[in-house]
Write a protein that holds these residues in place. Structure first.
Motif, PDB file in Angstrom:
ATOM      1  N   ARG A  31      -7.056  -6.485   8.834  1.00 32.18           N
ATOM      2  CA  ARG A  31      -7.328  -7.485   7.795  1.00 32.18           C
ATOM      3  C   ARG A  31      -6.213  -8.518   7.646  1.00 32.18           C
ATOM      4  O   ARG A  31      -6.362  -9.501   6.915  1.00 32.18           O
ATOM      5  N   GLY A  91      -4.887   6.458   1.965  1.00 33.08           N
ATOM      6  CA  GLY A  91      -3.968   5.525   1.304  1.00 33.08           C
ATOM      7  C   GLY A  91      -4.703   4.439   0.551  1.00 33.08           C
ATOM      8  O   GLY A  91      -5.926   4.323   0.627  1.00 33.08           O
ATOM      9  N   GLY A  92      -3.943   3.614  -0.149  1.00 32.60           N
ATOM     10  CA  GLY A  92      -4.551   2.490  -0.866  1.00 32.60           C
ATOM     11  C   GLY A  92      -3.486   1.580  -1.427  1.00 32.60           C
ATOM     12  O   GLY A  92      -2.288   1.799  -1.240  1.00 32.60           O
ATOM     13  N   MET A  93      -3.937   0.556  -2.108  1.00 36.29           N
ATOM     14  CA  MET A  93      -3.028  -0.476  -2.602  1.00 36.29           C
ATOM     15  C   MET A  93      -2.305  -0.060  -3.890  1.00 36.29           C
ATOM     16  O   MET A  93      -2.884   0.599  -4.751  1.00 36.29           O
ATOM     17  N   THR A 110       3.386  -0.847   3.893  1.00 39.48           N
ATOM     18  CA  THR A 110       3.122   0.441   3.251  1.00 39.48           C
ATOM     19  C   THR A 110       4.366   1.310   3.150  1.00 39.48           C
ATOM     20  O   THR A 110       5.346   1.114   3.866  1.00 39.48           O
ATOM     21  N   VAL A 119       2.270  -3.056   8.336  1.00 37.56           N
ATOM     22  CA  VAL A 119       1.159  -2.358   8.990  1.00 37.56           C
ATOM     23  C   VAL A 119       0.365  -3.374   9.806  1.00 37.56           C
ATOM     24  O   VAL A 119      -0.005  -4.433   9.282  1.00 37.56           O
ATOM     25  N   ARG A 142     -13.056   6.387   6.443  1.00 35.51           N
ATOM     26  CA  ARG A 142     -13.164   5.165   5.630  1.00 35.51           C
ATOM     27  C   ARG A 142     -14.578   4.604   5.689  1.00 35.51           C
ATOM     28  O   ARG A 142     -15.156   4.486   6.777  1.00 35.51           O
ATOM     29  N   ILE A 159      -0.487  -6.391   5.155  1.00 32.44           N
ATOM     30  CA  ILE A 159      -0.263  -5.128   4.447  1.00 32.44           C
ATOM     31  C   ILE A 159       1.083  -4.539   4.853  1.00 32.44           C
ATOM     32  O   ILE A 159       1.462  -4.561   6.026  1.00 32.44           O
ATOM     33  N   ALA A 212       0.855  -1.195   0.000  1.00 27.18           N
ATOM     34  CA  ALA A 212       0.000   0.000   0.000  1.00 27.18           C
ATOM     35  C   ALA A 212       0.886   1.239   0.000  1.00 27.18           C
ATOM     36  O   ALA A 212       2.123   1.149   0.124  1.00 27.18           O
ATOM     37  N   ASP A 224       0.686   5.450   1.550  1.00 30.40           N
ATOM     38  CA  ASP A 224      -0.074   6.402   2.366  1.00 30.40           C
ATOM     39  C   ASP A 224       0.460   7.819   2.188  1.00 30.40           C
ATOM     40  O   ASP A 224       1.526   8.160   2.714  1.00 30.40           O
ATOM     41  N   HIS A 281      -1.496   5.162  11.556  1.00 30.08           N
ATOM     42  CA  HIS A 281      -1.311   6.426  10.848  1.00 30.08           C
ATOM     43  C   HIS A 281      -0.986   7.534  11.852  1.00 30.08           C
ATOM     44  O   HIS A 281      -0.176   8.419  11.566  1.00 30.08           O
ATOM     45  N   ASP A 326      -2.597  -4.115  10.409  1.00 35.43           N
ATOM     46  CA  ASP A 326      -3.950  -3.847   9.896  1.00 35.43           C
ATOM     47  C   ASP A 326      -4.887  -4.976  10.337  1.00 35.43           C
ATOM     48  O   ASP A 326      -4.497  -6.151  10.323  1.00 35.43           O
TER      49      ASP A 326
HETATM   50  C1  RP5 Z   1      -3.784   0.513   5.706  1.00 41.48           C
HETATM   51  O1  RP5 Z   1      -4.773   0.208   4.738  1.00 41.48           O
HETATM   52  C2  RP5 Z   1      -2.672   1.149   4.902  1.00 41.48           C
HETATM   53  O2  RP5 Z   1      -1.859   1.957   5.739  1.00 41.48           O
HETATM   54  C3  RP5 Z   1      -3.436   1.912   3.850  1.00 41.48           C
HETATM   55  O3  RP5 Z   1      -3.804   3.185   4.352  1.00 41.48           O
HETATM   56  C4  RP5 Z   1      -4.708   1.110   3.646  1.00 41.48           C
HETATM   57  C5  RP5 Z   1      -4.751   0.357   2.335  1.00 41.48           C
HETATM   58  O4  RP5 Z   1      -5.961  -0.368   2.226  1.00 41.48           O
HETATM   59  P1  RP5 Z   1      -7.195   0.116   1.334  1.00 41.48           P
HETATM   60  O5  RP5 Z   1      -7.437   1.582   1.677  1.00 41.48           O
HETATM   61  O6  RP5 Z   1      -6.814  -0.026  -0.096  1.00 41.48           O
HETATM   62  O7  RP5 Z   1      -8.348  -0.739   1.732  1.00 41.48           O
HETATM   63  O8  RP5 Z   1      -3.362  -0.608   6.375  1.00 41.48           O
END
Ligand code: RP5
Length: 287
Positions: free
Chosen positions: A221, A164-166, A230, A217, A154, A228, A120, A122, A272, A219
Motif C-alpha cells: 500500500r 498487526g495493525g495501526m 512498524t 515496511v 488477512r 508504513i 503500525a 506487530d 513478517h 507494504d
Molecule cells: C503491515 O500492515 C504491518 O506490518 C502491519 O502488520 C499491517 C498494518 O496494517 P493493517 O493491518 O492495519 O491494515 O505492513
C-alpha cells in the motif's frame, strides 16, 4: 535483538504493477531498481496520483494536502500523531513528505490514512509445539524444537500475517500490540467471558515482550508520499500456560486464525517471515 537483515534494501512489494485497490485499476509506473533512490536524477518522473476515495473524510485519516487548514508538523510528534520516521528525517517536496526508501511509481496517499509515516505494531506470539499439553515435540529432520506462532489470514490481501495493525492517535505502541492481537486473533470486539476471566494473565504476558524490529515496511500500500513503519515485538510463552488459556477466534479484519508451525517453508507475508526467521535463529528452533 539486532534489526539487521530485515530492513528492506529496496522497494519490492510497493513497486508491483497493480496497486491493491479495486480490481487492479490503479497502476504504478514501472522502472528499474537503480531509479528507486530519490538522489538518482529523473527529471521527468511523474507517476499517477492516487488517494483512495474510501479514506477521505475518515476520522482516522489526514485531510487532503491541499486543504489550507491542514498544516502538519513533519518529522515531529504532531499533537496525538507521530509523524517521525524510524529511519531518517524524511524530505518534504511540494508540501508532500517523500518516502524515505525512494520512488514507488505512485504518488498520493493510496489506501493509507496518513501522509508520511503510518505507524503500525506487530505482535509476534509464540509457543513450543507440544504433544497434547505436555511434551515438547522435536522435529525429526533438524532434531530441534518447533516454534508455533499465532497467524491470521488477512481479509484484504488473502495473506497469512502477524495480527498487526495501526497505532491509534495518542496510543502507546505497547497498547496497540495487545489490542490488535486481541481484536484480530481473539475477536475481542465481541464480548468474551473467557478473555475477561483471564485478563490478568493476558495483561502480564503482553508486559514482557522483546523488540524484534522497528522501521520501514515494504507494504504493497506504500506510495511516494505515504508508507508504513512498524514495531514488531516478540512475546514467547515458554511453558505454554498463558497461550493455553487464550482462546483463538478470528475477528476484525482477520478471516481465520491459527497456530502455525515455524519453518523456512511457511506461508507468511514476506516481511513478517523475516521477523520470525530471526526469532527462530535466536531460539535455536527448527527452521
Ligand atoms: C503491515 O500492515 C504491518 O506490518 C502491519 O502488520 C499491517 C498494518 O496494517 P493493517 O493491518 O492495519 O491494515 O505492513
Amino acid at each position: 535483538m539486532s534489526t539487521e537483515n530485515v530492513v528492506p534494501k529496496i522497494h519490492v512489494n510497493c513497486r508491483s504493477l497493480h496497486y491493491p485497490f479495486h480490481n487492479n485499476t490503479v497502476k504504478r509506473l514501472q522502472f528499474s531498481d537503480s531509479l528507486v533512490p530519490w538522489n538518482v536524477g529523473w527529471p521527468d518522473y511523474n507517476p499517477d496520483d492516487f488517494t483512495a476515495p474510501i479514506i477521505l473524510g475518515k476520522p482516522w485519516a489526514d485531510r487532503d494536502i491541499s486543504d489550507p487548514t491542514f498544516s502538519p508538523k513533519w518529522n515531529s510528534i504532531d499533537g496525538h500523531v507521530n509523524r517521525q520516521s524510524f529511519m531518517i528525517n524524511y524530505s518534504v517536496k511540494d508540501k508532500r513528505p517523500l518516502n524515505p526508501v525512494g520512488r514507488t511509481g505512485l504518488s498520493g496517499r493510496g489506501l493509507l490514512g496518513r501522509w508520511g509515516p503510518n505507524h503500525a505494531a506487530d505482535p509476534i506470539v509464540t509457543r513450543w509445539k507440544r504433544k497434547g499439553s505436555r511434551d515438547v515435540l522435536i522435529h525429526p529432520k533438524s532434531q530441534k524444537k518447533i516454534l508455533q506462532l499465532v497467524a491470521i489470514l488477512r481479509g484484504d490481501s488473502g495473506e497469512w500475517a502477524v495480527p498487526g495493525g495501526m497505532v491509534d492517535p495518542g496510543e502507546e505502541v505497547a497498547d496497540t500490540l495487545k489490542r490488535e492481537f486481541l481484536e484480530e486473533a481473539c475477536n475481542s470486539l465481541e464480548k468474551s467471558d473467557s478473555l475477561e476471566e483471564h485478563k490478568e494473565i493476558i495483561d502480564s504476558f503482553f508486559d514482557n515482550g522483546e523488540v524484534v524490529y522497528e522501521g520501514y515496511v515494504d507494504d504493497p500500500r506504500n506510495t511516494d508520499n505515504a508508507w508504513i513503519e512498524t514495531v514488531a515485538m516478540h512475546f514467547h510463552d515458554d511453558d505454554g500456560n498463558t497461550t493455553g488459556v487464550i482462546p483463538l477466534q478470528a475477528g476484525d479484519d482477520a478471516v481465520s486464525v491459527c497456530w502455525m508451525d515455524v519453518s523456512r517453508d511457511f506461508q507468511l507475508n514476506a516481511m513478517h517471515a523475516g521477523f520470525i526467521s530471526k526469532i527462530a535463529a535466536k531460539h535455536n528452533s527448527h527452521w
